[in-house]
Design an enzyme around this catalytic site. Structure first.
Site, PDB file in Angstrom:
ATOM      1  N   TYR B  49     -37.421 -44.805 -25.412  1.00  0.00           N
ATOM      2  CA  TYR B  49     -36.938 -44.544 -26.717  1.00  0.00           C
ATOM      3  C   TYR B  49     -37.203 -43.196 -27.432  1.00  0.00           C
ATOM      4  O   TYR B  49     -37.505 -42.376 -26.422  1.00  0.00           O
ATOM      5  CB  TYR B  49     -37.439 -45.554 -27.800  1.00  0.00           C
ATOM      6  CG  TYR B  49     -36.532 -46.178 -28.804  1.00  0.00           C
ATOM      7  CD1 TYR B  49     -35.151 -46.189 -28.704  1.00  0.00           C
ATOM      8  CD2 TYR B  49     -37.213 -45.902 -30.234  1.00  0.00           C
ATOM      9  CE1 TYR B  49     -34.359 -46.236 -29.968  1.00  0.00           C
ATOM     10  CE2 TYR B  49     -36.192 -46.214 -31.314  1.00  0.00           C
ATOM     11  CZ  TYR B  49     -35.014 -46.343 -31.118  1.00  0.00           C
ATOM     12  OH  TYR B  49     -34.326 -46.506 -32.345  1.00  0.00           O
ATOM     13  N   LYS B 104     -17.193 -67.033 -18.168  1.00  0.00           N
ATOM     14  CA  LYS B 104     -16.591 -65.814 -17.295  1.00  0.00           C
ATOM     15  C   LYS B 104     -17.820 -64.693 -17.211  1.00  0.00           C
ATOM     16  O   LYS B 104     -17.904 -64.029 -16.155  1.00  0.00           O
ATOM     17  CB  LYS B 104     -15.380 -65.191 -18.286  1.00  0.00           C
ATOM     18  CG  LYS B 104     -14.494 -64.684 -17.670  1.00  0.00           C
ATOM     19  CD  LYS B 104     -13.277 -65.355 -17.184  1.00  0.00           C
ATOM     20  CE  LYS B 104     -12.458 -64.616 -16.419  1.00  0.00           C
ATOM     21  NZ  LYS B 104     -10.997 -65.464 -16.141  1.00  0.00           N
TER      22      LYS B 104
END
Lengths: 401, 401
Positions: B49, B104
């Site tokens: 970060y 899926k």
């Protein structure tokens, strides 16, 4: 799981960053999806996918609230940006914003077990962003807006929060504001001062400055005792202002001071810098004795902490290499965890204040002038914030049944 | 990682499904995010970060193609639905569609190591869907459209594919079509027939029927030898048709047969059912000797496989409890893996044909009348499909540099 290719294995010869340790750490991204169900047998497939999944779909079609029990929505947040105000880098667009959004997502996971998905939008149109996020909302339990420039961010957040049944939170505004309030409470405690007795100057009237000012007022600072400055000096009712700045000019600066940052700081107790600009040493020298300086611009604070320390009793920055790091990671993971746990429909002022109090309370166990906020890595923080936020949501009656 | 709450732990007393094994398997959803970088120390945070991440952002701002090397975009697909045509359940909306999209997504991961994110949209407006997916596109390496009703799905897919620099693929159309072509090739091989010698009847002119017909033509079946039927009978040029049906009426049915499904099937070699309707036994009985019947409606095939077997030499269904399961999972994971590996900008006809050939080739190693397609769980399939698709993308010259 087959590993058919290494991510980003193309064209390394053309990439001058290929051996830079920072780039090596980001290579292929910082996150992935994992399945929490078994998919090894026909039976597994028939449960996780067709035909079994149809039973779950039918149940949700009858009772949409079940989506929170039987999908990942209840623990999932979209981290949404348009790339218009990324870190201190400005308007670098959606693709260049992605590494930050992924970073945010992995912090959500590491600190609060929130599953966050980075969504970088190829539009900077206010109506377009509102339409897209509204359309996406059924897929997520909350929306973390990130790095969207002011003043557009105010309208986007307000309208999405009104429109959606899930929490919407612009971290650059409220995450910063929550941690600043926590830090100021503890700074006042160290100096044995009361919040409503402090004269505060907020330097910067963008997303963070506006939210910090409002949060300080909600948290107990006298509105009239705050002076907000933008790049042209103090906000006061005689200036021709619109939007959030006009609102702040009406609320704050009871003495009506018209002047520069240096004028505003003369005799002030608290400086909160969220501007990215520079504040001269003589301005800090003019503050009241035993003053408090939060110089939060990153990576270059508005005044260097070593300079500020010559005059101020307590100094905080946004940097990890100085004491008292004001870091949003103290707030956003726990705030969303608490809001998701409570099934909150919004994030109220009380929930933010509760978060600030929880952060302050963790640091209060070992309170010193150079330790007014917990370490960004302190694992107690997100838990305490989540519990406080969830409780405040229930108290405020903003939870879905 | 803190586990602050169990997902979906509220209100179990009110949920009649709480102890149903299928619902238990779906509880809390079927997937989560994991970080692939360490976040344990200050140093870790400063790399993943701020401030480290800013270097990566700057590099992508200068060269946007680097987003594929330094973010998860290159291995990530959005599974997008509007909930308008979910399984055989119809228009159940975005929330009820989520369990299928998650299913899926976990299949993408399990079979091809593709990180897929379910995106269920709260709009069924064609322009709205196109705008939202266009805006989302920088966040993903590909778009898998799913369970969007016909004929809307045709325009949505076509316009997104034209607009976006990443592959767009409507699985209900092309996934089904690819596996049907693979199965028909192997069925013809078993019976020692040639594709261009077969008379084929496609029953159903929705998303799957249209795509199957086009794929069969691209794959070697004579267009004029195909007859497509919708609920009113055969498509022929004398009917007043629009859009995809008008197009098919012009391409197929060289004899101009006007009539019922039973009329069409008289003497036909192949029946491909993708309608969800019922086909009477006497219609199947009227087909040519040594016929091929694919009755793909799920969970209830157009004609029961035991009935079809009285007349046909080869029978396939969409069900896992009968031989020859025509399952899209044989196609979509490997197709996207191959397209992502190749950095393809689109999925061409040749890439789909290559996928069908790869699927057929895996089954060809042990080809029998009751084994014309590989098992849905066969780990060789996605690898073979990915390699074939990637190669075809390079051959077609549709890869980004």
């Amino acid at each position: 799981m087959p590993q058919m290719s290494e991510p980003g294995s193309h064209d390394e010869h053309a990439d001058p960053h290929a051996h830079d340790p920072i780039f090596v750490a980001h290579r292929g991204g910082k996150m992935q999806i994992v399945s929490t169900v078994s998919l090894k047998t026909r039976e597994d497939l028939s449960i996780a996918y067709t035909p079994g999944v149809a039973d779950v779909c039918r149940a949700i079609a009858v009772n949409p609230a079940l989506v929170e029990d039987y999908t990942w929505v209840s623990h999932t947040v979209a981290v949404v940006t348009d790339g218009s105000a990324v870190l201190g880098l400005g308007n670098i667009g959606p693709r260049a914003a992605m590494p930050v959004m992924e970073g945010k997502a992995v912090l959500f996971k590491a600190f609060a077990n929130v599953d966050a998905v980075p969504i970088c939008l190829d539009t900077q149109d206010v109506e377009g962003i509102i339409d897209v996020v509204t359309a996406l909302a059924p897929s997520f339990g909350g929306i973390n807006l990130e790095d969207i420039s002011a003043p557009r961010c105010f309208e986007i957040e307000r309208r999405l929060d009104e429109a959606l049944p899930i929490p919407v939170f612009h971290d650059d505004q409220h995450g910063t504001a929550v941690v600043v309030l926590a830090a100021l409470r503890n700074a006042a405690r160290v100096l044995d001062r009361k919040l409503d007795d402090l004269r505060v100057v907020v330097v910067g009237a963008g997303a963070a400055g506006v939210a910090v000012t409002k949060m300080l007022i909600a948290g107990g600072v006298e509105a009239g005792q705050i002076i907000v400055c933008d790049s042209r000096g103090t906000l006061h009712p005689d200036r021709s202002l619109t939007g959030a700045k006009a609102e702040l000019a009406g609320l704050t600066n009871a003495s009506g001071l018209a002047g520069t940052v240096t004028d505003a700081l003369r005799g002030a107790d608290v400086l909160i810098g969220v501007s990215g600009g520079e504040i001269p040493e003589h301005a800090v020298a003019g503050m009241a004795p035993e003053s408090i300086v939060f110089a939060l611009a990153n990576p270059t604070p508005e005044v260097h902490p070593d300079v500020a320390s010559r005059y101020a009793a307590i100094v905080a920055t946004g940097r990890s290499d100085f004491p008292n790091q004001i870091n949003n990671v103290l707030a956003f993971p726990g705030i969303f965890r608490g809001a998701l746990d409570a099934r909150a429909t919004t994030i109220t002022e009380n929930m933010k204040i509760a978060a600030a109090e929880a952060i302050a309370a963790v640091a209060a166990t070992d309170l010193r002038a150079d330790s007014i906020v917990p370490s960004a890595l302190d694992p107690r923080v997100a838990k305490a914030v989540a519990a406080a936020v969830s409780e405040a949501a229930h108290r405020d009656g903003v939870c879905r049944p």
